[in-house]
Scaffold this motif. Sequence first.
Motif, mmCIF file in Angstrom:
data_model
loop_
_atom_site.group_PDB
_atom_site.id
_atom_site.type_symbol
_atom_site.label_atom_id
_atom_site.label_comp_id
_atom_site.label_asym_id
_atom_site.label_seq_id
_atom_site.Cartn_x
_atom_site.Cartn_y
_atom_site.Cartn_z
ATOM 1 N N THR A 1 0.450 -1.225 -0.142
ATOM 2 C CA THR A 1 -0.208 0.113 0.098
ATOM 3 C C THR A 1 1.257 1.162 0.222
ATOM 4 O OG1 THR A 1 -0.235 0.136 2.630
ATOM 5 C CG2 THR A 1 -1.588 -0.938 1.441
ATOM 6 N N ASP B 1 1.314 -1.351 -12.796
ATOM 7 C CA ASP B 1 0.766 -1.845 -12.931
ATOM 8 C C ASP B 1 0.359 -2.220 -14.637
ATOM 9 O OD1 ASP B 1 0.682 -3.444 -10.658
ATOM 10 O OD2 ASP B 1 0.057 -1.488 -9.606
ATOM 11 N N ILE C 1 -3.358 -7.828 -8.012
ATOM 12 C CA ILE C 1 -3.512 -6.814 -8.802
ATOM 13 C C ILE C 1 -4.162 -6.995 -10.077
ATOM 14 C CG2 ILE C 1 -2.334 -4.367 -10.807
ATOM 15 C CD1 ILE C 1 -2.037 -4.130 -7.514
ATOM 16 N N ALA D 1 -3.792 -0.719 -5.513
ATOM 17 C CA ALA D 1 -2.825 -0.194 -5.031
ATOM 18 C C ALA D 1 -2.570 1.158 -5.154
ATOM 19 C CB ALA D 1 -1.799 -0.423 -6.164
#
Length: 573
Positions: free
Chosen positions: A360, A368, A376, A475
Amino acid sequence: MQTTKRLTYILAAIASLGLGFNSCSEDFLEVAPTGSLNESVLSTPAGIDGLLIGAYSQLGGRGNWFGGASNWVHGSIQGGDANKGTETGDFTAINEVVEYQLSPTSQVPRDRWSAMYEGIARSNAALKVANTSEDPTVTDAFRTRAIGEGRFLRGHYYFQLEISYNNAPYITEDLTAEEAVLVPSSDLWPHIEEDFKAAFDNLPETQSQAGRANKTAAAAYLGKAYLFQGKWAQAKEMFDYVVNQGKTANGQDVGLMENYADVFNAEFDNHKESIFAIQAAANTGTTNNANPDFALNFPHNTGSSGPGNCCGFFQPSFDLVNSFRTEDGKPLLDGSYRSDSEELKTDFGIASADPFTVDTKPVDPRLDHSVGRRGIPYLDWGIFPGRDWIRDQAHAGPYSPKKFVYYKAQENTFSDGTSWTRGYPAVNYIIIRYADVLLMLAEAEIELGNLDRALELINMVRERAANSELADSPANYEISLYDDLGSQENARNILQFERKLELSGEGHRFFDLRRWGRAESFLNGYINYEKQYLPVQFGGAEFRAPQDLYYPIPQGQIDLQGFEVLGQNPGYE
């Protein structure tokens, strides 16, 4: 969806263009060589264009795993963006690249050399016919364009030879086969410049097909050739042309795509950021028209729940992933992203069935869109499950590549499942894209002392990244623009790190590190860092300069042509 007509690179297109074979004459003693093409037909516009298509088709390697322009092995694995992936015994030729243990008999440099000279031979064949054809239907405009495309393609193949081997023989269309084998290795840069200059002078601003090289592509590639030689003012001139006047081959003004992920999505191929790309198409009757360069580089054992189902190569490195860590929206340039406190939390060693909480702490959103990691979303395939999609975590790490992977909604439309794997995507690989040009221009501006302009260019790239957060992700994305670049040396550090983040996995990293003079120091630090997680893969790795700065000249070529003709690179004699 882009509906712009693509150039399909099929070598067999030469035949489909009506190029018949010679047959026996009435005198049965006058027999043409089997499989030879009729010279009078080759000299037509269709024949010349067929030869050019053959030269374009070699951009993807044509079945040679190390011959494609994506440079996923030569630039990205060799530069630390990724390790080989998969498992120890799978395609062991790549282990030598990861460990910097190449020799003159190694497969990777041998196959790359062969693929580049195949591209050169095809380019020369097209140039020879285009230059000498007396067919009345070959107009001046057609001849000029054909020569421009042939010179551009030859420049590309020689550029790739130069950055991998430093010196190599420069062979033109005027030489016979007997003369060509006697040409000694030499500095290729002057010849590369001349080819791209000729392409720039002769190519049109737009083309009838999106995949063909145009004036903007030639300007960008010429600028890149200047940049690699430290010719900053000349490089700036070419990149300024691209930024101020550039158009894609299909007539769009060049620019950044609004969303970073769309750059690598086949649905948007030949978009405004694509300056020159290898064209790919699926379900045409041969998987070679898709993108075979990436067929190995999909998550492993995904079944129908994920793309490709094979083979787990090209897994992003720990170092690369940690590089996307940010603080106050900026990357950690000092290397602290490798420390225990700033490393990204991973599922390394954790089974997919066991609990895992996503990291985090703040990261750059480009992470990503570039890397598949546990927890994810992986394109539209659902949440990346971690270990279940990794062939051997202990050997290759916990990550999977994400760029150049097709979406679930694109199965069997932008992917070709007719061969041994479903992993033949119809996504173009962009050899030069607009963000790359902006960062190369920024680099030239820094070296010329124009830091304000460099700041503007770098922030253009970062602003697009900031507007490209991955939807439905747990995220914490944080990225901000730079207020200033500080000193010239600090500006260099910022620019070089920005290239690492923006262009990760696209084949540039090793060649960037070497031209910056940072290959040895960075890569030995990278090896020591990765080794703590992957001791089998990196146990014997060591980067040694000057030997590992370039590939060895293949021993088979030296045996054929002689050491006095080809020589050998330092450390491999």
